[in-house]
Enzyme design. Structure first.
Site, PDB file in Angstrom:
ATOM      1  N   TYR A  27       0.737  -1.193   0.021  1.00  0.00           N
ATOM      2  CA  TYR A  27      -0.059  -0.081  -0.061  1.00  0.00           C
ATOM      3  C   TYR A  27       0.892   1.361  -0.118  1.00  0.00           C
ATOM      4  CZ  TYR A  27       1.327  -0.080   4.797  1.00  0.00           C
ATOM      5  OH  TYR A  27       2.198  -0.111   5.924  1.00  0.00           O
ATOM      6  N   GLY A  28       2.200   1.142   0.096  1.00  0.00           N
ATOM      7  CA  GLY A  28       3.083   2.008   0.332  1.00  0.00           C
ATOM      8  C   GLY A  28       4.168   2.485  -0.667  1.00  0.00           C
ATOM      9  N   THR A  29       5.329   2.764  -0.495  1.00  0.00           N
ATOM     10  CA  THR A  29       6.441   2.964  -1.327  1.00  0.00           C
ATOM     11  C   THR A  29       6.824   1.830  -2.173  1.00  0.00           C
ATOM     12  OG1 THR A  29       8.182   2.431   0.384  1.00  0.00           O
ATOM     13  CG2 THR A  29       7.405   4.677   0.490  1.00  0.00           C
ATOM     14  N   LEU A  30       6.502   0.723  -1.882  1.00  0.00           N
ATOM     15  CA  LEU A  30       6.593  -0.481  -2.736  1.00  0.00           C
ATOM     16  C   LEU A  30       5.886  -0.853  -3.966  1.00  0.00           C
ATOM     17  CD1 LEU A  30       7.695  -2.625   0.173  1.00  0.00           C
ATOM     18  CD2 LEU A  30       9.443  -2.340  -1.628  1.00  0.00           C
ATOM     19  N   GLU A 102      11.353  -4.116   5.773  1.00  0.00           N
ATOM     20  CA  GLU A 102      10.363  -3.341   6.686  1.00  0.00           C
ATOM     21  C   GLU A 102      10.725  -3.427   8.269  1.00  0.00           C
ATOM     22  OE1 GLU A 102       8.508  -1.928   5.106  1.00  0.00           O
ATOM     23  OE2 GLU A 102       7.396  -2.719   3.363  1.00  0.00           O
TER      24      GLU A 102
END
Ligand code: NAG
Length: 171
Positions: A27-30, A102
């Site tokens: 859901y983020g920077t990946l 992470e």
């Protein structure tokens, strides 16, 4: 009951050898187009295959925090938005890489989450039906300080969003 039988059929079709491939929600920077996506494409880290776009069944707060503007999903179901992201299936090497990247379990914890598929990938033979429910792994923030719950929440992360909180690479 019927749902979970259908789900396990879907999972066994997508992941022929279940122990070798793990579905993970990003859901983020990946995600595609975000600053850490290149890590998903780097086969030195393992293998990641895009499956579908998806949205969380429950609402969760997605906030941006720290001096590096890191996106965090908080494990507080019922608050925030149905959060949009992407499902990948990853092999064990990539899962180990992601756990390390992470900083799991210090920063993020890997838990299971229920997702509603937004669109299947038309290229794939085993296309997921839009609207079908799938359970995947997801990284949520390990410690949820009360101040985090006061922050603005987002339904779709974008480093270049109008929040102005562009992601900074931690040293
Ligand atoms: C995962 O994929 C990478 C890249 O193809 C490969 O080098 C690695 O051996 C795979 N890991 C496992 C456990 O199969």
């Amino acid at each position: 009951m019927k749902g979970s039988i259908i789900l396990s059929i879907i999972v066994s079709v997508i992941c022929p050898v279940v122990h070798m491939w793990t579905p993970v929600f990003m859901y983020g920077t990946l995600k595609k187009g975000q600053p850490n996506y290149f890590r998903m494409e780097d086969t030195a880290n393992g293998e990641a295959e895009f499956i579908a776009c998806a949205r969380t069944v429950e609402k969760y707060p997605l906030v941006i925090d720290t001096e590096y503007n890191i996106p965090f999903l908080l494990n507080v179901p019922g608050k925030g938005h149905h959060v949009y992201g992407e499902i990948y299936r990853v092999n064990q090497t990539m899962l180990d890489f992601l756990d390390k990247f992470e900083e799991c379990p210090e920063w993020y914890q890997r838990i299971k989450i229920q997702l509603e598929v937004q669109d299947g990938d038309g290229e794939r033979e085993n296309k997921l039906e839009s609207g079908s429910i799938m359970e995947t792994e997801v990284y949520v923030k390990t410690k949820c300080e009360p101040e985090l719950l006061q922050k603005p929440t987002y339904e779709r992360y974008d480093t270049n969003g109008d929040h102005g909180l562009k992601y900074k690479e931690p040293e």
